[in-house]
Write a protein that holds these residues in place. Structure first.
Motif, PDB file in Angstrom:
ATOM      1  N   ILE A 145      34.113  28.128  43.787  1.00 38.78           N
ATOM      2  CA  ILE A 145      34.731  28.799  44.929  1.00 38.78           C
ATOM      3  C   ILE A 145      36.223  28.512  44.887  1.00 38.78           C
ATOM      4  CG2 ILE A 145      34.937  28.916  47.441  1.00 38.78           C
ATOM      5  CD1 ILE A 145      32.034  28.248  47.705  1.00 38.78           C
ATOM      6  N   ASN A 146      37.016  29.564  45.043  1.00 38.05           N
ATOM      7  CA  ASN A 146      38.474  29.440  45.107  1.00 38.05           C
ATOM      8  C   ASN A 146      38.936  30.114  46.389  1.00 38.05           C
ATOM      9  OD1 ASN A 146      41.241  29.521  44.815  1.00 38.05           O
ATOM     10  ND2 ASN A 146      41.228  30.292  42.720  1.00 38.05           N
ATOM     11  N   ALA A 147      39.388  29.321  47.359  1.00 39.86           N
ATOM     12  CA  ALA A 147      39.786  29.856  48.665  1.00 39.86           C
ATOM     13  C   ALA A 147      41.256  29.568  48.951  1.00 39.86           C
ATOM     14  CB  ALA A 147      38.919  29.266  49.771  1.00 39.86           C
ATOM     15  N   ASN A 148      42.069  29.557  47.912  1.00 41.85           N
ATOM     16  CA  ASN A 148      43.458  29.132  48.060  1.00 41.85           C
ATOM     17  C   ASN A 148      44.464  30.273  48.125  1.00 41.85           C
ATOM     18  OD1 ASN A 148      42.839  26.312  47.886  1.00 41.85           O
ATOM     19  ND2 ASN A 148      42.547  26.564  45.682  1.00 41.85           N
ATOM     20  N   TRP A 149      44.003  31.521  48.063  1.00 36.90           N
ATOM     21  CA  TRP A 149      44.939  32.631  47.967  1.00 36.90           C
ATOM     22  C   TRP A 149      44.959  33.479  49.238  1.00 36.90           C
ATOM     23  CZ3 TRP A 149      48.475  33.095  44.235  1.00 36.90           C
ATOM     24  CH2 TRP A 149      48.291  32.336  43.069  1.00 36.90           C
ATOM     25  N   PRO A 150      46.151  33.943  49.662  1.00 31.57           N
ATOM     26  CA  PRO A 150      46.247  34.810  50.852  1.00 31.57           C
ATOM     27  C   PRO A 150      45.703  36.195  50.565  1.00 31.57           C
ATOM     28  CG  PRO A 150      48.399  34.580  49.797  1.00 31.57           C
ATOM     29  CD  PRO A 150      47.473  33.636  49.082  1.00 31.57           C
ATOM     30  N   GLY A 151      45.469  36.929  51.645  1.00 34.13           N
ATOM     31  CA  GLY A 151      44.770  38.201  51.549  1.00 34.13           C
ATOM     32  C   GLY A 151      45.466  39.275  50.759  1.00 34.13           C
ATOM     33  N   CYS A 152      46.796  39.189  50.587  1.00 34.16           N
ATOM     34  CA  CYS A 152      47.501  40.243  49.867  1.00 34.16           C
ATOM     35  C   CYS A 152      47.248  40.189  48.368  1.00 34.16           C
ATOM     36  CB  CYS A 152      49.008  40.166  50.144  1.00 34.16           C
ATOM     37  SG  CYS A 152      49.840  38.788  49.300  1.00 34.16           S
ATOM     38  N   CYS A 153      46.735  39.080  47.859  1.00 33.76           N
ATOM     39  CA  CYS A 153      46.548  38.912  46.416  1.00 33.76           C
ATOM     40  C   CYS A 153      45.360  39.732  45.922  1.00 33.76           C
ATOM     41  CB  CYS A 153      46.342  37.444  46.069  1.00 33.76           C
ATOM     42  SG  CYS A 153      47.795  36.415  46.350  1.00 33.76           S
ATOM     43  N   HIS A 154      45.547  40.394  44.795  1.00 30.51           N
ATOM     44  CA  HIS A 154      44.482  41.197  44.202  1.00 30.51           C
ATOM     45  C   HIS A 154      43.463  40.296  43.504  1.00 30.51           C
ATOM     46  CE1 HIS A 154      42.522  44.175  41.546  1.00 30.51           C
ATOM     47  NE2 HIS A 154      42.880  45.047  42.469  1.00 30.51           N
ATOM     48  N   ASP A 155      42.225  40.774  43.448  1.00 27.38           N
ATOM     49  CA  ASP A 155      41.163  39.996  42.814  1.00 27.38           C
ATOM     50  C   ASP A 155      41.526  39.599  41.383  1.00 27.38           C
ATOM     51  OD1 ASP A 155      39.676  40.191  45.092  1.00 27.38           O
ATOM     52  OD2 ASP A 155      38.246  41.660  44.311  1.00 27.38           O
ATOM     53  N   SER A 156      42.158  40.515  40.653  1.00 30.07           N
ATOM     54  CA  SER A 156      42.483  40.226  39.252  1.00 30.07           C
ATOM     55  C   SER A 156      43.505  39.102  39.145  1.00 30.07           C
ATOM     56  CB  SER A 156      43.017  41.485  38.563  1.00 30.07           C
ATOM     57  OG  SER A 156      44.204  41.946  39.185  1.00 30.07           O
ATOM     58  N   HIS A 157      44.438  39.029  40.106  1.00 29.47           N
ATOM     59  CA  HIS A 157      45.429  37.944  40.089  1.00 29.47           C
ATOM     60  C   HIS A 157      44.773  36.613  40.424  1.00 29.47           C
ATOM     61  CE1 HIS A 157      49.243  35.820  40.613  1.00 29.47           C
ATOM     62  NE2 HIS A 157      48.767  35.378  41.773  1.00 29.47           N
ATOM     63  N   VAL A 158      43.898  36.615  41.425  1.00 34.01           N
ATOM     64  CA  VAL A 158      43.186  35.390  41.784  1.00 34.01           C
ATOM     65  C   VAL A 158      42.398  34.883  40.589  1.00 34.01           C
ATOM     66  CG1 VAL A 158      41.463  34.372  43.320  1.00 34.01           C
ATOM     67  CG2 VAL A 158      43.067  36.080  44.214  1.00 34.01           C
TER      68      VAL A 158
END
Length: 342
Positions: free
Chosen positions: A187-200
């Motif tokens: 699980i990776n929950a460190n990224w804000p909502g504007c980030c695209h899935d591919s970037h995460v």
């Protein structure tokens, strides 16, 4: 194992000398406990024992909260998604105000987060993991299904635009990988909502691990079109013209649906993930991680009686592929080898 303290249930508890495992005399059944806390009596005791060393109060005060009470207050908060003040009001006989509930929840979250590596683990028996995925629809060599989901948060005070997702509300973009039984393996929950899935994905430890170790022989991930088609991550054909491409897409969708069903079960179990979490993003990240840990523990403690069933570990896995080591080449190989009915 310590006894479960349910003193705030407004039901009589038989008082007797403490033992290592004293009897519980509570009107609530396991079904009723699960409806409120998502765990039955044994599950609550299991969780309490996990965090006991961190939460035991070194005090002689008569009204100090027991570890069981702290655990149950936190479980109720996560299961209901109610405001901290509402949770405190439910246990007014204990004199819990909002600040007390907040401290209790923080302590339990921290203690459970320390256990994340015990309960959220990458697969170690790769052949068994591949075989379990293969049972869904015959898609070979799968180590995990990957997807992202947005957890709504209150508008943050700092860098608000970064948290606004494509649907226009603030969120965290949570990436997760699960196995064929619906257990989270990352699980990776460190990224804000504007980030695209591919970037995460591209910046995640999972991607780094798969780049080092993942390939058609060792196992791959299944993702939707938001993810790149790589030698270790397979997406569907966007415009399938051939019959075996369409069969591949159907099999891909059936197999990958496990992560979507896992997200659904996860959010139904812990309603806080459904509603707007009115807390700082860093604390929301912690809540998401703990809910993932609890999800896996739920599966561990309530797993159906299939332990004696044999898993077929002799499923053909295509290790003889010698073509181009790129995503599209391997995807074409899978479609032609496994879904082209000559």
């Amino acid at each position: 194992m310590a006894a479960l303290d349910l003193a705030f249930f407004h039901v009589p508890i038989q008082r007797k000398e403490r033992t290592s495992k004293e009897e519980l005399t509570v009107d609530y059944t396991d079904t009723e406990l699960r409806a409120r806390y998502r765990f039955g009596r044994e599950g609550i005791l299991f969780l309490s024992d996990l965090v006991r060393d961190r939460l035991t109060r070194q005090t002689n005060r008569n009204h100090a909260l027991s570890v069981e009470q702290q655990t149950m207050v936190t479980l109720r908060f996560l299961a209901s998604g109610s405001f901290l003040q509402v949770i405190g009001d439910l246990y007014d006989t204990l004199g819990l105000d909002k600040s007390t509930v907040s401290r209790v929840v923080d302590s339990v979250l921290d203690a459970l987060c320390e256990k994340r590596n015990e309960f959220i683990q990458w697969p170690t028996n790769l052949n068994q993991t591949k075989a379990e995925f293969y049972e869904f629809a015959g898609f070979p060599n799968i180590l995990g299904a990957i997807d992202g989901t947005h957890i709504r948060i209150k508008r943050p005070h700092h860098d608000e635009p970064s948290f606004i997702n494509r649907k226009g509300y603030p969120s965290l973009n949570v990436q997760a990988v699960c196995d064929a039984k619906g257990r989270f393996t990352n699980i990776n929950a460190n990224w804000p909502g504007c980030c695209h899935d591919s970037h995460v994905f591209r910046t995640s430890q999972v991607c780094a691990h798969m780049e080092r170790n993942g390939n058609w022989e060792n196992g791959i991930l299944l993702g939707d079109s938001g993810y790149p088609c790589r030698s270790f991550s397979m997406t569907h054909f966007l415009n399938p013209n051939e019959q075996h491409h369409r069969r591949y897409n159907r099999c891909h969708a059936v197999t990958r649906s496990i992560i979507e069903r896992t997200f659904g079960r996860w959010k139904r179990c812990f309603h806080i993930l459904h509603s707007e979490i009115r807390m700082d993003p860093k604390k929301v990240t912690k809540i998401v991680m703990v809910c993932g840990i609890l999800h896996n523990i739920c599966i561990q403690l309530n797993e159906p009686d299939v332990a004696d069933e044999l898993v077929n570990e002799d499923v053909e896995n295509g290790n003889n592929y010698n073509g181009q080591q790129d995503g599209r080449g391997i995807r074409e190989h899978i479609a032609d080898t496994y879904f082209n009915r000559h």
